[in-house]
Design a protein around this motif. Structure first.
Motif, PDB file in Angstrom:
ATOM      1  N   ALA A  45      35.436  45.330  39.049  1.00 50.59           N
ATOM      2  CA  ALA A  45      36.190  44.258  39.717  1.00 50.59           C
ATOM      3  C   ALA A  45      35.407  43.696  40.888  1.00 50.59           C
ATOM      4  N   GLY A  46      34.146  43.272  40.591  1.00 46.54           N
ATOM      5  CA  GLY A  46      33.436  42.370  41.483  1.00 46.54           C
ATOM      6  C   GLY A  46      33.848  40.975  41.043  1.00 46.54           C
ATOM      7  N   ILE A  47      33.168  39.953  41.537  1.00 48.02           N
ATOM      8  CA  ILE A  47      33.601  38.592  41.206  1.00 48.02           C
ATOM      9  C   ILE A  47      33.394  38.280  39.728  1.00 48.02           C
ATOM     10  N   PHE A 105      39.418  47.427  35.344  1.00 49.44           N
ATOM     11  CA  PHE A 105      39.167  48.757  35.911  1.00 49.44           C
ATOM     12  C   PHE A 105      38.104  48.669  37.009  1.00 49.44           C
ATOM     13  N   GLU A 106      38.370  49.311  38.131  1.00 46.81           N
ATOM     14  CA  GLU A 106      37.403  49.305  39.232  1.00 46.81           C
ATOM     15  C   GLU A 106      37.261  50.730  39.777  1.00 46.81           C
ATOM     16  N   GLN A 107      36.015  51.178  39.846  1.00 48.15           N
ATOM     17  CA  GLN A 107      35.790  52.573  40.286  1.00 48.15           C
ATOM     18  C   GLN A 107      36.149  52.777  41.762  1.00 48.15           C
ATOM     19  N   GLN A 140      31.013  41.305  48.090  1.00 46.42           N
ATOM     20  CA  GLN A 140      31.391  41.067  49.489  1.00 46.42           C
ATOM     21  C   GLN A 140      30.164  41.129  50.416  1.00 46.42           C
ATOM     22  N   SER A 141      28.976  41.187  49.823  1.00 50.56           N
ATOM     23  CA  SER A 141      27.765  41.359  50.635  1.00 50.56           C
ATOM     24  C   SER A 141      26.796  40.195  50.463  1.00 50.56           C
ATOM     25  N   SER A 142      27.319  39.043  50.069  1.00 51.15           N
ATOM     26  CA  SER A 142      26.451  37.893  49.791  1.00 51.15           C
ATOM     27  C   SER A 142      26.151  37.135  51.088  1.00 51.15           C
ATOM     28  N   SER A 143      25.394  36.044  50.943  1.00 51.44           N
ATOM     29  CA  SER A 143      25.130  35.182  52.105  1.00 51.44           C
ATOM     30  C   SER A 143      26.310  34.247  52.378  1.00 51.44           C
ATOM     31  N   LYS A 144      27.383  34.395  51.598  1.00 54.97           N
ATOM     32  CA  LYS A 144      28.647  33.646  51.769  1.00 54.97           C
ATOM     33  C   LYS A 144      28.490  32.170  51.447  1.00 54.97           C
ATOM     34  N   LEU A 145      27.475  31.831  50.650  1.00 55.40           N
ATOM     35  CA  LEU A 145      27.251  30.424  50.334  1.00 55.40           C
ATOM     36  C   LEU A 145      27.684  30.112  48.903  1.00 55.40           C
ATOM     37  N   LEU A 146      28.449  29.037  48.769  1.00 52.84           N
ATOM     38  CA  LEU A 146      28.707  28.462  47.458  1.00 52.84           C
ATOM     39  C   LEU A 146      27.687  27.351  47.370  1.00 52.84           C
ATOM     40  N   LYS A 148      37.210  54.895  37.466  1.00 57.56           N
ATOM     41  CA  LYS A 148      35.860  54.702  36.935  1.00 57.56           C
ATOM     42  C   LYS A 148      35.854  54.892  35.426  1.00 57.56           C
ATOM     43  N   ILE A 149      35.227  53.959  34.710  1.00 55.15           N
ATOM     44  CA  ILE A 149      35.045  54.144  33.267  1.00 55.15           C
ATOM     45  C   ILE A 149      33.805  55.021  33.089  1.00 55.15           C
ATOM     46  N   GLU A 150      34.052  56.266  32.716  1.00 51.63           N
ATOM     47  CA  GLU A 150      32.923  57.199  32.548  1.00 51.63           C
ATOM     48  C   GLU A 150      32.237  56.962  31.213  1.00 51.63           C
ATOM     49  N   GLY A 173      20.155  36.094  57.396  1.00 51.76           N
ATOM     50  CA  GLY A 173      19.731  36.835  56.201  1.00 51.76           C
ATOM     51  C   GLY A 173      19.001  35.922  55.244  1.00 51.76           C
ATOM     52  N   THR A 174      18.359  36.476  54.332  1.00 53.23           N
ATOM     53  CA  THR A 174      18.467  37.831  53.849  1.00 53.23           C
ATOM     54  C   THR A 174      17.079  38.360  53.486  1.00 53.23           C
ATOM     55  N   THR A 175      17.040  39.609  53.082  1.00 58.23           N
ATOM     56  CA  THR A 175      15.792  40.228  52.653  1.00 58.23           C
ATOM     57  C   THR A 175      15.819  40.357  51.126  1.00 58.23           C
ATOM     58  N   VAL A 197      23.289  44.806  46.669  1.00 58.39           N
ATOM     59  CA  VAL A 197      22.240  44.863  45.643  1.00 58.39           C
ATOM     60  C   VAL A 197      22.479  43.755  44.615  1.00 58.39           C
ATOM     61  N   ARG A 198      21.500  42.879  44.472  1.00 54.76           N
ATOM     62  CA  ARG A 198      21.600  41.811  43.469  1.00 54.76           C
ATOM     63  C   ARG A 198      21.331  42.423  42.090  1.00 54.76           C
ATOM     64  N   PRO A 199      22.244  42.195  41.130  1.00 52.41           N
ATOM     65  CA  PRO A 199      21.970  42.684  39.774  1.00 52.41           C
ATOM     66  C   PRO A 199      21.226  41.596  38.993  1.00 52.41           C
TER      67      PRO A 199
HETATM   68  C1  LIG Z   1      22.161  39.760  49.753  1.00 46.60           C
HETATM   69  C2  LIG Z   1      22.815  38.917  48.721  1.00 46.60           C
HETATM   70  C3  LIG Z   1      23.104  37.590  48.997  1.00 46.60           C
HETATM   71  C4  LIG Z   1      23.704  36.804  48.035  1.00 46.60           C
HETATM   72  N1  LIG Z   1      24.078  35.546  48.375  1.00 46.60           N
HETATM   73  C5  LIG Z   1      24.706  34.775  47.463  1.00 46.60           C
HETATM   74  C6  LIG Z   1      25.196  33.506  47.862  1.00 46.60           C
HETATM   75  O1  LIG Z   1      25.109  33.113  49.025  1.00 46.60           O
HETATM   76  N2  LIG Z   1      25.784  32.749  46.892  1.00 46.60           N
HETATM   77  C7  LIG Z   1      25.906  33.164  45.587  1.00 46.60           C
HETATM   78  O2  LIG Z   1      26.403  32.401  44.766  1.00 46.60           O
HETATM   79  N3  LIG Z   1      25.502  34.395  45.207  1.00 46.60           N
HETATM   80  C8  LIG Z   1      24.929  35.210  46.121  1.00 46.60           C
HETATM   81  N4  LIG Z   1      24.538  36.469  45.783  1.00 46.60           N
HETATM   82  C9  LIG Z   1      24.759  36.939  44.400  1.00 46.60           C
HETATM   83  C10 LIG Z   1      26.199  37.428  44.176  1.00 46.60           C
HETATM   84  O3  LIG Z   1      26.691  38.068  45.314  1.00 46.60           O
HETATM   85  C11 LIG Z   1      26.230  38.368  42.981  1.00 46.60           C
HETATM   86  O4  LIG Z   1      25.626  37.736  41.877  1.00 46.60           O
HETATM   87  C12 LIG Z   1      27.640  38.777  42.570  1.00 46.60           C
HETATM   88  O5  LIG Z   1      28.405  39.155  43.689  1.00 46.60           O
HETATM   89  C13 LIG Z   1      27.573  39.919  41.590  1.00 46.60           C
HETATM   90  O6  LIG Z   1      28.885  40.278  41.266  1.00 46.60           O
HETATM   91  P1  LIG Z   1      29.202  41.434  40.231  1.00 46.60           P
HETATM   92  O7  LIG Z   1      30.655  41.349  39.922  1.00 46.60           O
HETATM   93  O8  LIG Z   1      28.248  41.356  39.078  1.00 46.60           O
HETATM   94  O9  LIG Z   1      28.798  42.781  40.994  1.00 46.60           O
HETATM   95  P2  LIG Z   1      29.678  43.673  42.022  1.00 46.60           P
HETATM   96  O10 LIG Z   1      30.331  42.834  43.040  1.00 46.60           O
HETATM   97  O11 LIG Z   1      28.814  44.775  42.510  1.00 46.60           O
HETATM   98  O12 LIG Z   1      30.810  44.244  41.098  1.00 46.60           O
HETATM   99  C14 LIG Z   1      30.604  45.274  40.146  1.00 46.60           C
HETATM  100  C15 LIG Z   1      31.766  46.226  40.286  1.00 46.60           C
HETATM  101  O13 LIG Z   1      31.759  47.162  39.206  1.00 46.60           O
HETATM  102  C16 LIG Z   1      32.260  48.393  39.707  1.00 46.60           C
HETATM  103  N5  LIG Z   1      31.862  49.453  38.772  1.00 46.60           N
HETATM  104  C17 LIG Z   1      30.609  49.897  38.541  1.00 46.60           C
HETATM  105  N6  LIG Z   1      30.610  50.850  37.580  1.00 46.60           N
HETATM  106  C18 LIG Z   1      31.911  51.014  37.206  1.00 46.60           C
HETATM  107  C19 LIG Z   1      32.552  51.832  36.230  1.00 46.60           C
HETATM  108  N7  LIG Z   1      31.865  52.690  35.462  1.00 46.60           N
HETATM  109  N8  LIG Z   1      33.911  51.740  36.096  1.00 46.60           N
HETATM  110  C20 LIG Z   1      34.623  50.867  36.875  1.00 46.60           C
HETATM  111  N9  LIG Z   1      34.050  50.073  37.815  1.00 46.60           N
HETATM  112  C21 LIG Z   1      32.705  50.128  37.959  1.00 46.60           C
HETATM  113  C22 LIG Z   1      31.619  48.509  41.073  1.00 46.60           C
HETATM  114  O14 LIG Z   1      32.320  49.421  41.899  1.00 46.60           O
HETATM  115  C23 LIG Z   1      31.690  47.067  41.569  1.00 46.60           C
HETATM  116  O15 LIG Z   1      32.850  46.821  42.348  1.00 46.60           O
HETATM  117  C24 LIG Z   1      23.981  37.319  46.743  1.00 46.60           C
HETATM  118  C25 LIG Z   1      23.703  38.663  46.476  1.00 46.60           C
HETATM  119  C26 LIG Z   1      23.157  39.461  47.458  1.00 46.60           C
HETATM  120  C27 LIG Z   1      22.936  40.909  47.189  1.00 46.60           C
END
Ligand SMILES: Cc1cc2nc3c(=O)[nH]c(=O)nc-3n(C[C@H](O)[C@H](O)[C@H](O)COP(=O)(O)OP(=O)(O)OC[C@H]3O[C@@H](n4cnc5c(N)ncnc54)[C@H](O)[C@@H]3O)c2cc1C
Length: 346
Positions: free
Chosen positions: A8-10, A29-31, A40-46, A174-176, A251-253, A297-299
């Motif tokens: 349950a990320g975005i 499902f969210e672990q 919640q750790s992005s640069s907050k930019l759309l 968590k989905i194991e 930011g960012t690195t 962490v950017r995936p």
């Molecule tokens: C530093 C930084 C800056 C960025 N800035 C921008 C920006 O300004 N604008 C923009 O558009 N994008 C930005 N991005 C990219 C963007 O933030 C990501 O692409 C996006 O948030 C990824 O979302 P996600 O749902 O894939 O990952 P996540 O938000 O990490 O969600 C994955 C979720 O899965 C859950 N999970 C993992 N394994 C399991 C399991 N087995 N069972 C149940 N739950 C599980 C985790 O707990 C987590 O909550 C930035 C990224 C970073 C790191």
């Protein structure tokens, strides 16, 4: 259909939202808790991502430029248009003509998205808006528009939309193993940085690999009026100095890691961001001015030797009734969720 979404990320939230809008029975499902990690750790930019034009990602930039409008229309209380300045200094960074072409191309790709066009500001106009900038060598700045969000609140708002459409949200679950989800017709693996863990359970060579690239930000306890995009001295990278909730966000690195967990921003990263800021401001910051920091962490899809050049596109891999979702950006998450649903229903 009975659909399970892991993560349950975005990206997971938008996939669940798309499925719920079509009347499917969805469990998310969210672990940990929703939006606990990268989202919640992005640069907050759309944003369209002006700098991605340099790596030729035109289709992605266009998609993202138009996606900004979706969020502003849906949740105007959690995001707003943001004017950014890209200052140009004599003999430093990209030449004025190059940034000019970039901002014009940005305008062209954004046509019809309802944002003001870019324009050149004189040195005096630039300093009037951002008086703390170094005046020596400053030629002026390009003004262009993107949008800013509260990523945590906006992500939670999406999950609230899911709930109101009947999605069952299971936090701290968590989905194991994929076998746990046997009762579902379709499964979406939207676990972002952790995607390979569920993928590996299906065997075979994964179609994609995740590149874990940590990005850190620091907060300075002082109000920043003007958003800035600046080149890191001696590098191709850029960084942001942004107004955020009454503070300055810098930011960012981009640090490659060999695991999906976000580590705390290192001292080296903080020093790097402070040095970048100080290179353009007369009043220098030190570590004592840093009031907070965070990292995510950017995936990313593994696609380039330099993480800065790696694509921000998304990709899908379908195996049986499981769809593995890789990569993407916050800005385009709603489109990615809709596209994931289409793949899932095939
Ligand atoms: C530093 C930084 C800056 C960025 N800035 C921008 C920006 O300004 N604008 C923009 O558009 N994008 C930005 N991005 C990219 C963007 O933030 C990501 O692409 C996006 O948030 C990824 O979302 P996600 O749902 O894939 O990952 P996540 O938000 O990490 O969600 C994955 C979720 O899965 C859950 N999970 C993992 N394994 C399991 C399991 N087995 N069972 C149940 N739950 C599980 C985790 O707990 C987590 O909550 C930035 C990224 C970073 C790191």
């Amino acid at each position: 259909m009975k659909i399970a979404v892991a993560g349950a990320g975005i990206i997971g939230a938008c996939t669940a939202w798309a499925a719920a809008k079509q009347g499917h029975a969805v469990t998310l499902f969210e672990q940990d808790s929703v939006m606990a990690h990268t989202s919640q750790s992005s640069s907050k930019l759309l944003h369209g991502g002006l700098r991605y034009l340099e790596t030729g990602q035109f289709a992605l930039v266009k998609k993202a430029l138009h996606a900004r409008r979706f969020w502003l229309a849906q949740a105007p209380h959690l995001c707003r248009p943001l004017e950014l300045l890209f200052p140009v200094y004599e003999g430093r960074g990209r030449p004025k003509w190059q940034i000019g072409i970039g901002t014009k191309l940005y305008d062209f790709l954004a046509a019809g998205s309802g944002f003001p066009r870019s324009r050149w500001l004189s040195k005096a106009e630039t300093l009037e808006r951002s008086p703390a900038l170094l005046s020596d060598g400053l030629k002026g700045a390009f003004s262009f528009y993107d949008a800013q969000m509260d990523d945590f609140a906006l992500g939670r708002w999406v999950v609230d939309q899911c709930r109101s459409l009947g999605v069952n949200v299971e936090e701290r679950h968590k989905i194991e193993t994929l076998a746990e989800l046997d009762g579902f017709d379709r499964i979406a693996n939207a676990t972002g940085p952790w995607a390979m863990a569920l993928r590996r359970q299906q065997g075979g060579e994964p179609a994609y690999t995740i590149d874990w690239v940590r990005g850190s930000h620091i907060f300075i306890d002082r109000e920043q009026k003007q958003a800035l995009m600046l080149p890191i001295p001696q590098e191709k990278r850029i960084f942001f100095v942004l107004p955020y909730q009454g503070k300055t966000l810098i930011g960012t690195t981009e640090i490659r890691q060999n695991h999906p967990e976000a580590e705390r921003p290192s001292e080296t990263e903080t020093d790097y961001l402070l040095a970048a800021y100080n290179a353009y401001h007369s009043e220098k910051l030190t570590a004592a001015d840093v009031s907070g920091s965070f990292s995510g962490v950017r995936p990313l899809l593994k696609s380039a030797a330099n993480p800065s050049d790696a694509t921000r596109e998304w990709a899908f891999e379908r195996i049986g009734n499981v769809l593995h979702i890789y990569g993407g950006k916050w800005t385009t998450a709603q489109l990615q969720g809709e596209a994931a649903l289409q793949e899932l229903l095939k």
